[in-house]
Motif scaffolding. Structure first.
Motif, short mmCIF file in Angstrom:
data_model
loop_
_atom_site.label_atom_id
_atom_site.label_comp_id
_atom_site.label_asym_id
_atom_site.label_seq_id
_atom_site.Cartn_x
_atom_site.Cartn_y
_atom_site.Cartn_z
N GLY A 6 165.58 51.48 -75.46
CA GLY A 6 164.87 50.35 -76.04
C GLY A 6 163.37 50.57 -76.04
N PHE A 7 162.85 51.15 -74.97
CA PHE A 7 161.42 51.45 -74.91
C PHE A 7 161.03 52.44 -75.99
CE2 PHE A 7 161.19 50.57 -70.03
CZ PHE A 7 161.27 49.21 -70.27
N LEU A 8 161.85 53.46 -76.20
CA LEU A 8 161.56 54.45 -77.24
C LEU A 8 161.55 53.81 -78.62
CD1 LEU A 8 163.60 57.58 -76.08
CD2 LEU A 8 161.13 57.24 -75.95
N ASP A 9 162.49 52.90 -78.86
CA ASP A 9 162.52 52.19 -80.15
C ASP A 9 161.21 51.44 -80.37
OD1 ASP A 9 165.07 53.05 -80.73
OD2 ASP A 9 166.06 51.21 -80.06
N ARG A 10 160.76 50.77 -79.35
CA ARG A 10 159.53 49.99 -79.47
C ARG A 10 158.31 50.89 -79.67
NH1 ARG A 10 159.92 45.98 -74.37
NH2 ARG A 10 157.84 45.34 -75.12
N ARG A 11 158.25 51.99 -78.93
CA ARG A 11 157.11 52.90 -79.08
C ARG A 11 157.12 53.57 -80.44
NH1 ARG A 11 152.81 53.68 -79.69
NH2 ARG A 11 151.46 55.32 -78.87
N ALA A 12 158.29 53.94 -80.94
CA ALA A 12 158.38 54.54 -82.27
C ALA A 12 157.92 53.56 -83.34
CB ALA A 12 159.81 55.00 -82.54
N GLY A 13 158.03 52.25 -83.06
CA GLY A 13 157.57 51.23 -83.98
C GLY A 13 156.09 50.94 -83.86
N GLY A 14 155.39 51.66 -82.99
CA GLY A 14 153.95 51.52 -82.86
C GLY A 14 153.48 50.69 -81.68
N GLU A 15 154.40 50.07 -80.94
CA GLU A 15 153.98 49.24 -79.81
C GLU A 15 153.42 50.13 -78.70
OE1 GLU A 15 155.70 45.68 -76.91
OE2 GLU A 15 156.97 46.54 -78.49
N PRO A 16 152.24 49.82 -78.18
CA PRO A 16 151.65 50.69 -77.15
C PRO A 16 152.41 50.65 -75.84
CG PRO A 16 150.29 48.75 -77.51
CD PRO A 16 151.36 48.71 -78.56
N VAL A 17 152.29 51.73 -75.10
CA VAL A 17 152.97 51.84 -73.82
C VAL A 17 152.59 50.69 -72.89
CG1 VAL A 17 153.14 53.23 -71.71
CG2 VAL A 17 153.28 54.34 -73.95
N SER A 18 151.32 50.31 -72.90
CA SER A 18 150.88 49.23 -72.02
C SER A 18 151.58 47.92 -72.32
CB SER A 18 149.36 49.04 -72.13
OG SER A 18 148.98 48.88 -73.49
N ARG A 19 151.80 47.62 -73.59
CA ARG A 19 152.52 46.39 -73.95
C ARG A 19 153.99 46.48 -73.53
NH1 ARG A 19 149.16 42.14 -75.04
NH2 ARG A 19 147.46 42.81 -76.38
N ILE A 20 154.57 47.66 -73.68
CA ILE A 20 155.98 47.82 -73.31
C ILE A 20 156.15 47.67 -71.80
CG2 ILE A 20 157.90 49.46 -73.25
CD1 ILE A 20 156.69 50.68 -75.86
N ARG A 21 155.24 48.28 -71.04
CA ARG A 21 155.32 48.16 -69.58
C ARG A 21 154.85 46.79 -69.09
NH1 ARG A 21 152.92 53.27 -66.45
NH2 ARG A 21 150.99 52.72 -67.53
N GLY A 22 153.96 46.16 -69.88
CA GLY A 22 153.46 44.83 -69.51
C GLY A 22 152.20 44.85 -68.70
N TRP A 23 151.58 46.01 -68.53
CA TRP A 23 150.35 46.08 -67.74
C TRP A 23 149.52 47.27 -68.17
CZ3 TRP A 23 149.58 50.43 -64.63
CH2 TRP A 23 150.71 51.20 -64.36
N ARG A 24 148.25 47.22 -67.82
CA ARG A 24 147.29 48.28 -68.14
C ARG A 24 146.42 48.55 -66.92
NH1 ARG A 24 145.33 52.10 -71.83
NH2 ARG A 24 145.79 50.74 -73.61
N GLU A 25 146.13 49.80 -66.64
CA GLU A 25 145.16 50.14 -65.60
C GLU A 25 143.76 50.12 -66.21
OE1 GLU A 25 143.97 54.09 -63.24
OE2 GLU A 25 145.98 53.36 -62.73
N PHE A 26 142.85 49.42 -65.52
CA PHE A 26 141.47 49.29 -65.98
C PHE A 26 140.60 49.30 -64.74
CE2 PHE A 26 137.71 46.76 -67.02
CZ PHE A 26 137.34 47.26 -68.27
N TRP A 27 139.61 50.17 -64.70
CA TRP A 27 138.74 50.30 -63.53
C TRP A 27 139.57 50.56 -62.27
CZ3 TRP A 27 133.83 51.27 -64.23
CH2 TRP A 27 132.94 51.22 -63.15
N SER A 28 140.62 51.36 -62.44
CA SER A 28 141.55 51.71 -61.35
C SER A 28 142.27 50.50 -60.77
CB SER A 28 140.82 52.48 -60.23
OG SER A 28 140.28 53.69 -60.73
N LEU A 29 142.32 49.40 -61.51
CA LEU A 29 143.04 48.20 -61.10
C LEU A 29 144.14 47.92 -62.11
CD1 LEU A 29 139.93 45.96 -60.33
CD2 LEU A 29 141.29 47.23 -58.66
N ARG A 30 145.18 47.29 -61.66
CA ARG A 30 146.31 46.96 -62.55
C ARG A 30 146.18 45.53 -63.07
NH1 ARG A 30 152.78 47.93 -61.70
NH2 ARG A 30 153.50 46.22 -62.99
N PHE A 31 146.22 45.40 -64.39
CA PHE A 31 146.11 44.10 -65.03
C PHE A 31 147.36 43.83 -65.86
CE2 PHE A 31 141.75 45.17 -64.12
CZ PHE A 31 141.21 43.96 -63.72
N ASP A 32 148.05 42.74 -65.52
CA ASP A 32 149.19 42.33 -66.33
C ASP A 32 148.68 41.77 -67.66
OD1 ASP A 32 150.85 43.09 -64.32
OD2 ASP A 32 151.45 41.07 -63.73
#
Length: 289
Positions: A63-89
């Protein structure tokens, strides 16, 4: 019983699929998504032997591969992004914080260097996930801050991030118009702002990860990309303490136009700071006079 699986046997066909879909960085994306499918944050290494890659994990990965192949970024699929070495949902109402915006955090900390342990007051206008404010607070141990966003979902996400990062007692978040001079008060030592600054007609030309998955409300700067600047710069001027500074993120090539609007609002330009790509990304502003 689930048998051990070699990670490379899963990753090779997955990388081929994303590459064929035109996804740049397919190898790392697959390693990150496979990690998410088995419930961990750090990327899977190709030489690993995976325990517990069962049918449920396989279905999640597919399912994750389907979403990424459709252009959805990894951060949106995982639901979080690292910024300034901190995790942000993330939430659907927030921008996905990007490394270019760390330029504002770096510059704010430089400006605050002499008072790093002082009880500084920070204001983040259009806070989204709270990334700018919370990153600064993480390096300014005596500082407190307020974030304002017009979207209730963004405010909830920022509050959640503050609590998870252990900064909830030093950060508050309000729903409101970031151009409202009453929202959040005044007398701030540092004001941070990353407003919508993309010209409306250009949004559709952005990378799919942005154009399709970031909220347009947080991107759309009107016909010339300056609509929000005209509204928020007077608010910034009203919110600053006499010796305060504002760090604002601008779009490529906007420095002269934003600096001119800042002067009209009673702000003086102190310096311009480029991001790692050499693009002027941050203006440092202070009360004029």
């Amino acid at each position: 019983m689930t048998l051990p699986v070699e990670a490379r046997d899963i990753l090779i066909p997955a990388m081929r699929r994303l590459t064929e879909a035109g996804i740049d960085g397919a190898a790392l994306d697959c390693r990150l998504l496979l990690a998410a499918a088995i419930g961990r944050d750090e990327a899977v290494l190709p030489h690993e032997t995976l325990e517990g890659f069962d049918g449920h994990a396989a279905a999640r990965f597919a399912g994750f591969l389907d979403r990424r192949a459709g252009g959805e970024p990894v951060s949106r699929i995982r639901g979080w992004r690292e910024f300034w070495s901190l995790r942000f949902d993330l939430s659907p109402e927030t921008l996905d914080p990007r490394p270019d915006s760390e330029t504002l955090v770096m510059t704010a900390l430089e400006e605050a260097a002499a008072g790093r342990n002082a009880p500084l007051r920070l204001l983040d206008l259009g806070c989204g996930t709270g990334a700018l404010l919370l990153a600064c607070l993480s390096d300014l141990p005596a500082a407190t801050g307020c974030g304002i966003d017009i979207d209730a979902g963004a405010v909830a996400a920022a509050r959640g991030n503050a609590d998870r990062l252990g900064l909830g007692t030093r950060a508050s978040f309000l729903q409101g118009d970031f151009a409202d001079p009453q929202a959040g008060g005044a007398g701030f030592d540092i004001v941070l702002c990353n407003p919508p600054y993309i010209p409306a007609a250009q949004i559709a030309t952005l990378a799919p990860e942005v154009a399709l998955f970031d909220p347009h409300r947080a991107l759309d700067g009107g016909e010339d990309g300056l609509t929000c600047w005209r509204a928020v710069l007077p608010r910034i001027a009203a919110g600053l303490a006499a010796g305060g500074v504002a760090l604002v993120e601008i779009g490529a090539g906007q420095e002269e136009a934003v600096a001119s609007l800042a002067r009209e609002a009673g702000l003086a330009e102190r310096r311009r700071v480029a991001d790692l790509g050499g693009v002027v990304r941050c203006l440092v502003l202070a009360p004029a006079g």
